[in-house]
Design a protein around this motif. Structure first.
Motif, PDB file in Angstrom:
ATOM      1  N   LEU A 176       0.144  -1.778   4.697  1.00 50.89           N
ATOM      2  CA  LEU A 176       0.573  -1.484   3.576  1.00 50.89           C
ATOM      3  C   LEU A 176       0.430  -2.436   2.590  1.00 50.89           C
ATOM      4  O   LEU A 176       0.499  -3.873   2.479  1.00 50.89           O
ATOM      5  N   GLU A 177       0.233  -1.807   1.395  1.00 59.06           N
ATOM      6  CA  GLU A 177       0.155  -2.308   0.032  1.00 59.06           C
ATOM      7  C   GLU A 177       1.059  -1.445  -0.891  1.00 59.06           C
ATOM      8  O   GLU A 177       1.941  -0.339  -0.714  1.00 59.06           O
ATOM      9  N   ARG A 178       1.789  -2.598  -2.437  1.00 61.56           N
ATOM     10  CA  ARG A 178       2.445  -2.180  -2.771  1.00 61.56           C
ATOM     11  C   ARG A 178       2.280  -1.127  -4.256  1.00 61.56           C
ATOM     12  O   ARG A 178       0.649  -1.847  -4.771  1.00 61.56           O
ATOM     13  N   LEU A 179       2.277  -0.694  -4.949  1.00 63.01           N
ATOM     14  CA  LEU A 179       1.727   0.499  -5.826  1.00 63.01           C
ATOM     15  C   LEU A 179       2.138  -0.577  -7.085  1.00 63.01           C
ATOM     16  O   LEU A 179       3.862  -1.485  -7.873  1.00 63.01           O
ATOM     17  N   ARG A 180       1.965  -1.372  -8.249  1.00 57.38           N
ATOM     18  CA  ARG A 180       1.790  -1.820  -9.156  1.00 57.38           C
ATOM     19  C   ARG A 180       2.027  -1.557 -10.608  1.00 57.38           C
ATOM     20  O   ARG A 180       2.396  -1.696 -11.760  1.00 57.38           O
ATOM     21  N   LYS A 181       0.999  -0.391 -10.691  1.00 55.23           N
ATOM     22  CA  LYS A 181       0.618  -0.415 -11.783  1.00 55.23           C
ATOM     23  C   LYS A 181       1.195   1.002 -12.850  1.00 55.23           C
ATOM     24  O   LYS A 181       1.545   2.006 -11.548  1.00 55.23           O
ATOM     25  N   ARG A 182       1.651   0.841 -13.776  1.00 55.80           N
ATOM     26  CA  ARG A 182       2.517   2.534 -14.455  1.00 55.80           C
ATOM     27  C   ARG A 182       1.691   3.858 -13.616  1.00 55.80           C
ATOM     28  O   ARG A 182       1.813   4.681 -13.439  1.00 55.80           O
ATOM     29  N   SER A 183       0.177   3.471 -14.007  1.00 53.83           N
ATOM     30  CA  SER A 183      -0.122   4.819 -13.888  1.00 53.83           C
ATOM     31  C   SER A 183      -0.126   5.255 -12.415  1.00 53.83           C
ATOM     32  O   SER A 183      -0.272   7.026 -11.708  1.00 53.83           O
ATOM     33  N   ARG A 216      -4.569  10.264  -2.031  1.00 52.80           N
ATOM     34  CA  ARG A 216      -5.408   9.853  -3.738  1.00 52.80           C
ATOM     35  C   ARG A 216      -6.760  10.174  -3.367  1.00 52.80           C
ATOM     36  O   ARG A 216      -7.303  11.447  -1.882  1.00 52.80           O
ATOM     37  N   HIS A 217      -7.966  10.890  -4.089  1.00 52.46           N
ATOM     38  CA  HIS A 217      -8.825  11.379  -4.214  1.00 52.46           C
ATOM     39  C   HIS A 217      -9.806   9.766  -3.831  1.00 52.46           C
ATOM     40  O   HIS A 217      -9.606   8.654  -3.884  1.00 52.46           O
ATOM     41  N   ALA A 218     -10.914  10.199  -3.255  1.00 55.00           N
ATOM     42  CA  ALA A 218     -11.537   9.373  -2.661  1.00 55.00           C
ATOM     43  C   ALA A 218     -12.455   8.487  -4.166  1.00 55.00           C
ATOM     44  O   ALA A 218     -13.111   7.438  -3.445  1.00 55.00           O
ATOM     45  N   ASP A 219     -12.315   8.444  -5.403  1.00 55.17           N
ATOM     46  CA  ASP A 219     -13.185   8.065  -6.596  1.00 55.17           C
ATOM     47  C   ASP A 219     -12.358   6.781  -6.496  1.00 55.17           C
ATOM     48  O   ASP A 219     -12.662   6.366  -7.843  1.00 55.17           O
ATOM     49  N   GLU A 220     -11.231   7.162  -6.345  1.00 53.35           N
ATOM     50  CA  GLU A 220     -10.051   6.250  -6.991  1.00 53.35           C
ATOM     51  C   GLU A 220     -10.607   4.862  -5.835  1.00 53.35           C
ATOM     52  O   GLU A 220     -11.031   4.935  -4.909  1.00 53.35           O
ATOM     53  N   GLU A 221     -10.016   3.490  -6.465  1.00 50.33           N
ATOM     54  CA  GLU A 221     -10.689   2.000  -6.024  1.00 50.33           C
ATOM     55  C   GLU A 221      -9.354   1.922  -5.019  1.00 50.33           C
ATOM     56  O   GLU A 221      -8.641   1.039  -6.167  1.00 50.33           O
ATOM     57  N   THR A 222      -9.821   1.832  -4.284  1.00 54.09           N
ATOM     58  CA  THR A 222      -8.383   1.412  -2.963  1.00 54.09           C
ATOM     59  C   THR A 222      -8.954   0.591  -2.274  1.00 54.09           C
ATOM     60  O   THR A 222      -9.997   1.386  -1.928  1.00 54.09           O
ATOM     61  N   THR A 223      -9.008   0.133  -1.481  1.00 54.95           N
ATOM     62  CA  THR A 223      -8.824  -0.458   0.096  1.00 54.95           C
ATOM     63  C   THR A 223      -8.862   0.993   1.656  1.00 54.95           C
ATOM     64  O   THR A 223      -7.399   1.456   0.853  1.00 54.95           O
ATOM     65  N   GLY A 243      -4.886   7.111   2.919  1.00 49.80           N
ATOM     66  CA  GLY A 243      -4.731   7.468   2.141  1.00 49.80           C
ATOM     67  C   GLY A 243      -3.947   7.906   1.237  1.00 49.80           C
ATOM     68  O   GLY A 243      -4.534   8.748  -0.009  1.00 49.80           O
ATOM     69  N   TRP A 244      -2.972   7.675   1.396  1.00 48.22           N
ATOM     70  CA  TRP A 244      -1.698   8.442   0.731  1.00 48.22           C
ATOM     71  C   TRP A 244      -0.620   7.634  -0.082  1.00 48.22           C
ATOM     72  O   TRP A 244      -0.846   5.727   0.275  1.00 48.22           O
ATOM     73  N   ASP A 245      -0.619   7.461  -1.007  1.00 44.68           N
ATOM     74  CA  ASP A 245       0.851   6.729  -1.964  1.00 44.68           C
ATOM     75  C   ASP A 245       2.001   7.584  -2.104  1.00 44.68           C
ATOM     76  O   ASP A 245       2.569   8.838  -1.990  1.00 44.68           O
ATOM     77  N   TYR A 246       3.430   6.643  -1.843  1.00 43.73           N
ATOM     78  CA  TYR A 246       4.461   7.194  -1.886  1.00 43.73           C
ATOM     79  C   TYR A 246       5.246   6.560  -2.987  1.00 43.73           C
ATOM     80  O   TYR A 246       5.219   5.182  -2.959  1.00 43.73           O
ATOM     81  N   VAL A 247       5.924   7.000  -3.158  1.00 45.75           N
ATOM     82  CA  VAL A 247       7.344   5.970  -4.132  1.00 45.75           C
ATOM     83  C   VAL A 247       8.614   6.599  -3.381  1.00 45.75           C
ATOM     84  O   VAL A 247       8.600   7.538  -3.495  1.00 45.75           O
ATOM     85  N   LEU A 248       9.489   5.948  -3.311  1.00 50.07           N
ATOM     86  CA  LEU A 248      10.678   5.857  -3.131  1.00 50.07           C
ATOM     87  C   LEU A 248      11.641   5.940  -4.596  1.00 50.07           C
ATOM     88  O   LEU A 248      11.503   4.374  -4.867  1.00 50.07           O
ATOM     89  N   VAL A 249      12.453   6.623  -4.808  1.00 47.36           N
ATOM     90  CA  VAL A 249      13.287   6.636  -5.868  1.00 47.36           C
ATOM     91  C   VAL A 249      14.791   6.284  -5.175  1.00 47.36           C
ATOM     92  O   VAL A 249      15.167   7.225  -4.760  1.00 47.36           O
ATOM     93  N   GLY A 250      15.250   5.839  -5.633  1.00 52.74           N
ATOM     94  CA  GLY A 250      16.866   5.103  -5.920  1.00 52.74           C
ATOM     95  C   GLY A 250      17.554   6.403  -6.088  1.00 52.74           C
ATOM     96  O   GLY A 250      18.178   6.544  -7.514  1.00 52.74           O
ATOM     97  N   ARG A 251      19.024   6.834  -4.822  1.00 50.19           N
ATOM     98  CA  ARG A 251      19.919   7.363  -5.316  1.00 50.19           C
ATOM     99  C   ARG A 251      20.835   6.880  -6.994  1.00 50.19           C
ATOM    100  O   ARG A 251      21.502   5.945  -5.434  1.00 50.19           O
ATOM    101  N   PRO A 252      21.698   7.100  -7.911  1.00 52.69           N
ATOM    102  CA  PRO A 252      23.336   6.390  -7.871  1.00 52.69           C
ATOM    103  C   PRO A 252      23.771   6.256  -6.278  1.00 52.69           C
ATOM    104  O   PRO A 252      24.310   7.136  -5.800  1.00 52.69           O
ATOM    105  N   ALA A 253      24.530   5.091  -6.165  1.00 53.63           N
ATOM    106  CA  ALA A 253      25.907   4.476  -5.079  1.00 53.63           C
ATOM    107  C   ALA A 253      25.622   6.251  -4.003  1.00 53.63           C
ATOM    108  O   ALA A 253      26.340   4.577  -2.687  1.00 53.63           O
ATOM    109  N   VAL A 254      24.417   5.733  -3.218  1.00 53.74           N
ATOM    110  CA  VAL A 254      23.645   5.951  -2.140  1.00 53.74           C
ATOM    111  C   VAL A 254      22.842   5.773  -1.548  1.00 53.74           C
ATOM    112  O   VAL A 254      23.489   5.477  -0.415  1.00 53.74           O
ATOM    113  N   THR A 255      21.932   5.652  -1.960  1.00 53.82           N
ATOM    114  CA  THR A 255      21.644   4.418  -1.471  1.00 53.82           C
ATOM    115  C   THR A 255      21.867   3.001  -0.804  1.00 53.82           C
ATOM    116  O   THR A 255      21.411   2.719   0.109  1.00 53.82           O
TER     117      THR A 255
END
Length: 130
Positions: A18-25, A48-55, A97-109
């Motif tokens: 696992l790696e962390r997403l850190r850039k806004r883009s 992710r696309h093949a041309d993106e720079e990641t491990t 090869g995938w990026d995931y973002v988890l977005v918290g919900r008010p009072a529920v998470t």
């Protein structure tokens, strides 16, 4: 260390790094991708696309909680819980090869039982991968 214990650097079978997403883009690209709502959070996922720079062979994950979730203490508690379910579930059920973002919900998470959050992440991953 016991003589029969595996070395501490040995990866578990079937688990991915696992790696962390850190850039806004990266967060913005994930926001335009597939979504899977769950009671405790929103999961956004994209391949992710093949041309993106990641491990290669890594799963990248990011976490976000807006001020709607609450004050800094509430947002940090929600993000801690999201980080922990991601740490437990994504290496086994996420796809490299995938990026995931988890977005918290008010009072529920922060209030839902931890086991339910883990189950919800498993279901959301199956929905995003369809």
């Amino acid at each position: 260390m016991t003589p029969n214990a595996p070395p501490p650097t040995a990866p578990s079978t079937g688990a991915f790094l696992l790696e962390r997403l850190r850039k806004r883009s990266d967060f913005l690209r994930a926001a335009k991708a597939a979504r899977a709502p769950a009671p405790g959070f929103l999961l956004q996922g994209r391949q992710r696309h093949a041309d993106e720079e990641t491990t290669p062979g890594t799963i990248r994950v990011g976490f976000t909680c807006s001020k709607k979730v609450g004050n800094a203490v509430a947002r940090n508690r929600a993000k801690r819980r999201l980080r922990e379910i991601a740490r437990l579930i994504l290496p086994l059920e996420g796809r490299p090869g995938w990026d995931y973002v988890l977005v918290g919900r008010p009072a529920v998470t922060a209030a839902l039982p931890f086991d339910q959050l883990k189950t919800d992440l498993s279901r959301a991953l199956k929905k995003v991968h369809r």
